[in-house]
Every structure is written in structure tokens, then in C-alpha cells.
Design an enzyme around this catalytic site. Structure first.
Site, short mmCIF file in Angstrom:
data_model
loop_
_atom_site.label_atom_id
_atom_site.label_comp_id
_atom_site.label_asym_id
_atom_site.label_seq_id
_atom_site.Cartn_x
_atom_site.Cartn_y
_atom_site.Cartn_z
N LYS A 84 7.79 4.89 50.89
CA LYS A 84 8.39 6.14 50.41
C LYS A 84 7.62 7.31 51.03
O LYS A 84 6.43 7.49 50.77
CB LYS A 84 8.33 6.21 48.89
CG LYS A 84 8.51 7.63 48.28
CD LYS A 84 9.78 8.33 48.67
CE LYS A 84 9.84 9.80 48.31
NZ LYS A 84 8.92 10.36 47.38
N GLY A 129 5.97 14.54 50.39
CA GLY A 129 4.76 15.36 50.36
C GLY A 129 4.36 15.90 51.71
O GLY A 129 5.19 16.27 52.55
N GLY A 146 12.73 17.29 48.45
CA GLY A 146 12.86 18.35 47.44
C GLY A 146 12.57 19.75 47.95
O GLY A 146 13.39 20.67 47.75
N ASP A 173 11.35 8.24 44.82
CA ASP A 173 10.52 7.11 44.40
C ASP A 173 11.37 6.02 43.76
O ASP A 173 11.19 4.83 44.03
CB ASP A 173 9.46 7.58 43.39
CG ASP A 173 8.37 8.42 44.03
OD1 ASP A 173 8.25 8.39 45.27
OD2 ASP A 173 7.64 9.10 43.30
N LYS A 176 5.55 7.76 38.90
CA LYS A 176 5.18 6.98 40.07
C LYS A 176 4.70 5.58 39.68
O LYS A 176 5.11 4.58 40.28
CB LYS A 176 4.10 7.71 40.89
CG LYS A 176 4.62 8.96 41.56
CD LYS A 176 3.65 9.53 42.55
CE LYS A 176 4.23 10.78 43.22
NZ LYS A 176 5.46 10.50 43.98
#
Length: 287
Positions: free
Chosen positions: A35, A38, A71, A188, A244
Site C-alpha cells: 500500500k 504518504g 487523499g 489501506d 492501520k
């Protein structure tokens, strides 16, 4: 004739490659779901490094499957288009207008960028979304959130077909409803569901933190599912780490051998986790 001096760094590199042999053998033909989110998605240099690591994994016989988020890019595009968002309990309500932007950003801008980055490093990658070939079927997560879905069924056949051809799937976290509607899925959550459907050897959740920490703030390198549940109960694990670790636990319950929460900001994080003795994050097993 030029004399060749043995550089200390060259020797260290050769030793590192030699020490990686047992891990290369261990992960030969293994499926690893990664995944991506970030920091690695916001920096061109980090994206290039990530793509090189993924191409290398495929080159040495690992079957990587990349699932990405997006996002911040969605937020930026909504602002540029002057589309205001409504939130319920901290989660964005995804109406039809917002869904159009979400799909455009995830399947278009973000997905294409990752595919291109991997291709530029010599890997063979193809972009997908959970809507393709019935990969992810969704049901509404919460009617109040609109077109936000949670996977109810995953059909990984297309992913297995691609792996047999040496092609790396790059998946946008979108799914299709029973009535043909498009759903936005938490990245996630999508990665965990895909990993479970493939019975993956590893689920790697790249984040902007070093891993799961104890009450003293130290990163824990190995945890069991029971320890995770205990730490949630006593409040040691809180906030954004809860979803998470819950994704990790759900993946383990679905048949994934182990899940790892690791710092995607660390150089070569995926390679460190898979091909070195010390790893790079917090590995969670059933126990």
C-alpha cells in the site's frame, strides 16, 4: 593499464548482496501487496526510488501488487474546482460530483504516474482500479457517507493472470456496487482485502510513521495479533494507527501470512523489510 583499487563501499555493497541471498530465496515467487501512500507519493525523488524498488522486486522473482491512495491529491483537485466537501465523523461524504473527481484523480492522475514511474525503471506495470474485471465488489460503508464503500467480494483472477506474465498491477482503490455504481474505498482497506484474496505472503503498509510504538514511544519490531488487541484496549495504540493495525488484523484473518507497518519515508523501505535480517518496521503475525 589502470590499477583497480578495491573501494570499501564496493565491498560493503557486495557483502550486502551476498547477505540478501537467503531472503531472495525466501521470497522467490511470493506475492507481496504494497500500500503506497504518504511521503512517497508527494515527492518525485521518493516516487522514483519506490518505483526502482518495485521493479527490482519483480526482477528477483517477487510478485508485487501495488495499491495506492491519493487523499491529498483529491483534496487539491476539489479545491481547484471549488467543490466543497461535507464531513461526517471526520470522513468525507462522497456524492456523485465528488466521486467524479475522486475517480479522475485516482484512476487517472495518480495511477498513471505510478505506472509510468515503474516503467521508467524497467518494470512492466499496468494500471487498474477495483472496478476492472470485477476485482472489487463493494457495499456502502455507511449510508451517511454516500459513495464510500467497503469490499464485500474480491476476485483476484486478473491479478494472478498478470503475475504469470511478469506484469506488476497498480490498483486504484475504487470498487463497483451490486447495481453498477462506483465506490471510493479507503486505500489501506482495499490493500488488505486484495492481500487476503491472494493469500499474500506479506502486506506492506507504507506510512509516515516508523511503525507501531509501545507506551514509551519505542517502535516494536514484532507483534502478535493478541498483543495488538491488548494495546488497543489499553490505549497504547490510538488515533490514526487503529485503522492501520485493524487492516493488518483483517488481512491476517483472511489468510495473509504477515503484515508490516513501516515508514515509507525511509530509503528503500520495502527492500529493507524483505531482504535484510532486521527489517524496516513493525511486523504483525497471528502468533
Amino acid at each position: 593499464m589502470r590499477k583497480q583499487d578495491m573501494n570499501r563501499d564496493w565491498i560493503a555493497t557486495a557483502q550486502t548482496l551476498s547477505q540478501a541471498l537467503p531472503f531472495l530465496q525466501r521470497y522467490a515467487d511470493a506475492t507481496v501487496v504494497i500500500k503506497l501512500g504518504g511521503h512517497a507519493m508527494g515527492s518525485d525523488d521518493a516516487m522514483e526510488e519506490f518505483a526502482r524498488d518495485i521493479a527490482l522486486m519483480r526482477q528477483v522473482g517477487v510478485n508485487p501488487v501495488v495499491v495506492h491512495g491519493g487523499g491529498p491529491m483529491i483534496n487539491d483537485m476539489l479545491q481547484r474546482l471549488n467543490i466543497e466537501s461535507e464531513f461526517v465523523n471526520g470522513k468525507r461524504v462522497t456524492d456523485a460530483e465528488t466521486m467524479d473527481v475522486v475517480e479522475m484523480v485516482l484512476s487517472g492522475l495518480v495511477n498513471a504516474r505510478i505506472v509510468q514511474a515503474i516503467s521508467e525503471q524497467g518494470g512492466r506495470a499496468v494500471g487498474l482500479s477495483g472496478k476492472d474485471s470485477g476485482l472489487i465488489i463493494c457495499e456502502p460503508e455507511d449510508p451517511a457517507l454516500g459513495l464510500v464503500g467497503k469490499p464485500s467480494k474480491v476476485n483476484p483472477r486478473i491479478l494472478r493472470d498478470l503475475a504469470e506474465k511478469g506484469i506488476i498491477p497498480v490498483i486504484a482503490p475504487l470498487g463497483m456496487g451490486e447495481n453498477g455504481e462506483t465506490f471510493n474505498i479507503n486505500g489501506d482497506t482495499a490493500a488488505g482485502a486484495i492481500a487476503a484474496s491472494l493469500k499474500a505472503d506479506r502486506l506492506l503498509l507504507l506510512t509516515d510513521v516508523a511503525g507501531v510504538k509501545n507506551a514509551e514511544g519505542d517502535v516494536l519490531t514484532e507483534l502478535t495479533a493478541q498483543q495488538i488487541n491488548d494495546m488497543i484496549t489499553d490505549g497504547t495504540i490510538a488515533g490514526g494507527m487503529i485503522p492501520k493495525v485493524q487492516t493488518a488484523l483483517d488481512a491476517l484473518n483472511g489468510g495473509v501470512r504477515a503484515a508490516v507497518i513501516l515508514d515509507g519515508r525511509a530509503p528503500n523501505a520495502c527492500l529493507l523489510e524483505l531482504f535484510t535480517e532486521h527489517g524496516a518496521g513493525s511486523i504483525i503475525r497471528q502468533g
